[in-house]
Design an enzyme around this catalytic site. Structure first.
Site, PDB file in Angstrom:
ATOM      1  N   ASP A   1       0.853  -1.195   0.000  1.00  0.00           N
ATOM      2  CA  ASP A   1       0.000   0.000   0.000  1.00  0.00           C
ATOM      3  C   ASP A   1       0.893   1.251   0.000  1.00  0.00           C
ATOM      4  OD1 ASP A   1      -2.395   1.404   0.162  1.00  0.00           O
ATOM      5  OD2 ASP A   1      -2.427   1.383   2.348  1.00  0.00           O
ATOM      6  N   HIS A   2       0.581   2.227  -0.829  1.00  0.00           N
ATOM      7  CA  HIS A   2       1.329   3.494  -0.891  1.00  0.00           C
ATOM      8  C   HIS A   2       2.847   3.321  -0.956  1.00  0.00           C
ATOM      9  CE1 HIS A   2      -2.121   6.124  -0.345  1.00  0.00           C
ATOM     10  NE2 HIS A   2      -2.533   5.333   0.617  1.00  0.00           N
TER      11      HIS A   2
ATOM     12  N   GLU B   1      -1.872   6.231  -8.402  1.00  0.00           N
ATOM     13  CA  GLU B   1      -2.696   7.245  -7.720  1.00  0.00           C
ATOM     14  C   GLU B   1      -2.517   8.619  -8.345  1.00  0.00           C
ATOM     15  OE1 GLU B   1      -3.131   7.257  -3.425  1.00  0.00           O
ATOM     16  OE2 GLU B   1      -2.976   9.441  -3.389  1.00  0.00           O
TER      17      GLU B   1
ATOM     18  N   HIS C   1      -7.869   9.693   4.660  1.00  0.00           N
ATOM     19  CA  HIS C   1      -7.336   8.617   5.501  1.00  0.00           C
ATOM     20  C   HIS C   1      -7.619   8.923   6.966  1.00  0.00           C
ATOM     21  CE1 HIS C   1      -4.245   7.632   2.197  1.00  0.00           C
ATOM     22  NE2 HIS C   1      -5.031   6.588   2.308  1.00  0.00           N
TER      23      HIS C   1
ATOM     24  N   GLY D   1      -9.293   5.410   2.149  1.00  0.00           N
ATOM     25  CA  GLY D   1     -10.008   6.052   3.254  1.00  0.00           C
ATOM     26  C   GLY D   1     -11.418   5.526   3.413  1.00  0.00           C
TER      27      GLY D   1
ATOM     28  N   THR E   1     -12.736   4.166   5.873  1.00  0.00           N
ATOM     29  CA  THR E   1     -13.288   4.427   7.206  1.00  0.00           C
ATOM     30  C   THR E   1     -14.114   5.709   7.216  1.00  0.00           C
ATOM     31  OG1 THR E   1     -11.426   3.345   8.262  1.00  0.00           O
ATOM     32  CG2 THR E   1     -12.651   4.927   9.624  1.00  0.00           C
TER      33      THR E   1
HETATM   34  P1  13P Z   1      -8.664   4.348   6.422  1.00  0.00           P
HETATM   35  O1  13P Z   1      -7.604   4.082   7.432  1.00  0.00           O
HETATM   36  O2  13P Z   1      -9.177   5.733   6.478  1.00  0.00           O
HETATM   37  O3  13P Z   1      -9.729   3.314   6.439  1.00  0.00           O
HETATM   38  O4  13P Z   1      -7.946   4.249   4.985  1.00  0.00           O
HETATM   39  C1  13P Z   1      -7.167   3.138   4.669  1.00  0.00           C
HETATM   40  C2  13P Z   1      -6.492   3.323   3.384  1.00  0.00           C
HETATM   41  O5  13P Z   1      -6.935   4.053   2.513  1.00  0.00           O
HETATM   42  C3  13P Z   1      -5.252   2.569   3.161  1.00  0.00           C
HETATM   43  O6  13P Z   1      -4.621   2.901   1.977  1.00  0.00           O
END
Ligand code: 13P
Length: 279
Positions: A84-85, A136, A180, A209, A211
């Protein structure tokens, strides 16, 4: 066996649903994510941030843990292990060398042409080994593992089109208002732009993001072109919260496992809910 995200996301694109990327932090979460995905018969993506790479003793160690956990738990649903990233070419190449089945090159902080050139190089390398790549564009606000952005910058639709056509990347995180971490107030997603970009680029779009996005907004996002949703903080909140209450009640000579199992179950509850929501 690990698989790339390509087939699972193409299937999601054709059939109108999203696959969850759940960010892992430790062995506990590896078990929770794999077991829940198996129980829900859902394909799954295990997301690994730079912070987790350090915490879980490196890319190779994480790869071997996940592969052995799949074997031990008799997991037969498609599982992708995804960086991730990855903010540098080197970080992405290291994940490929360690056996990850998918990478994200996050060049959103770079000038557009530089982002495109590195993405194209990584796609060629990754695809030669059957590994998928996510790119991205735009800026996702909030903070994740020390990467902090205070403002949301929407991805430019023409840049999205150029990046996808010139690199042949498998999926694209086009920033459209998501954040995020925990949202301050309601998340405001650009659904009109999302639909327009999805129609233009014709590859699965990724929502970072996950969440704090309401269930209704999440369903709408999936309808408008999102085929992969990343979730991290929500599991973190539930796990820490449950740890706090069990640690408070427990005795110092209790097995540490006794403290962690209820917290893992709290993560499982979040996962079940998300997998049902993403269809
Ligand atoms: P959240 O932590 O906001 O759920 O986002 C996770 C995310 O986008 C990981 O790349």
């Amino acid at each position: 066996m690990l698989v790339s995200m390509k087939d699972m996301l193409q299937h999601a694109l054709k059939n109108g649903y999203a696959v969850g990327q759940f960010n892992i932090n430790n062995l506990e979460w590896v078990g929770a994510v794999l077991s829940t995905a198996q129980q829900c018969r859902s394909p799954v993506i295990l997301g690994v941030s730079g912070g987790t790479v350090k915490h879980m003793l490196g890319l190779k160690c994480i790869h071997d843990i996940v592969v052995n956990a799949i074997d031990y738990l008799h997991i037969d649903i498609p599982v992708a292990l995804h960086l991730d990233h990855g903010t540098t070419q080197e970080a992405c190449e290291a994940a490929i060398a360690a056996g990850f089945s998918s990478i994200m090159f996050d060049g959103s902080h770079l000038p557009f042409r530089e982002n495109l050139t590195i993405t194209r190089h990584l796609v060629a390398l990754a695809h030669s080994k059957g590994i998928s790549v996510q790119a991205e564009l735009g800026t996702i606000a909030g903070s994740e593992d020390g990467i902090v952005n205070s403002e949301v910058i929407y991805a430019d639709p023409e840049e999205c089109y150029t990046l996808v056509t010139e690199t042949q990347v498998d999926c694209l995180a086009a920033a459209l208002g998501s954040t995020h971490g925990l949202y301050k107030g309601k998340a405001r997603l650009g659904f009109t732009e999302m639909k327009a970009i999805a129609e233009r680029v014709k590859v699965p779009l990724v929502l970072h993001g996950g969440t704090g996005v309401s269930d209704d907004d999440m369903r709408l996002a999936v309808t408008e072109g999102i085929n992969k949703v990343n979730v991290g903080t929500e599991m973190n909140v539930q796990w820490v919260d449950r740890c706090k209450s069990t640690f408070e009640k427990g005795k110092v000579n209790d097995s540490v496992r006794k403290f962690l199992i209820p917290a893992n179950q709290a993560v499982t509850a979040v996962l079940m809910e998300k997998m049902a929501l993403f269809k």
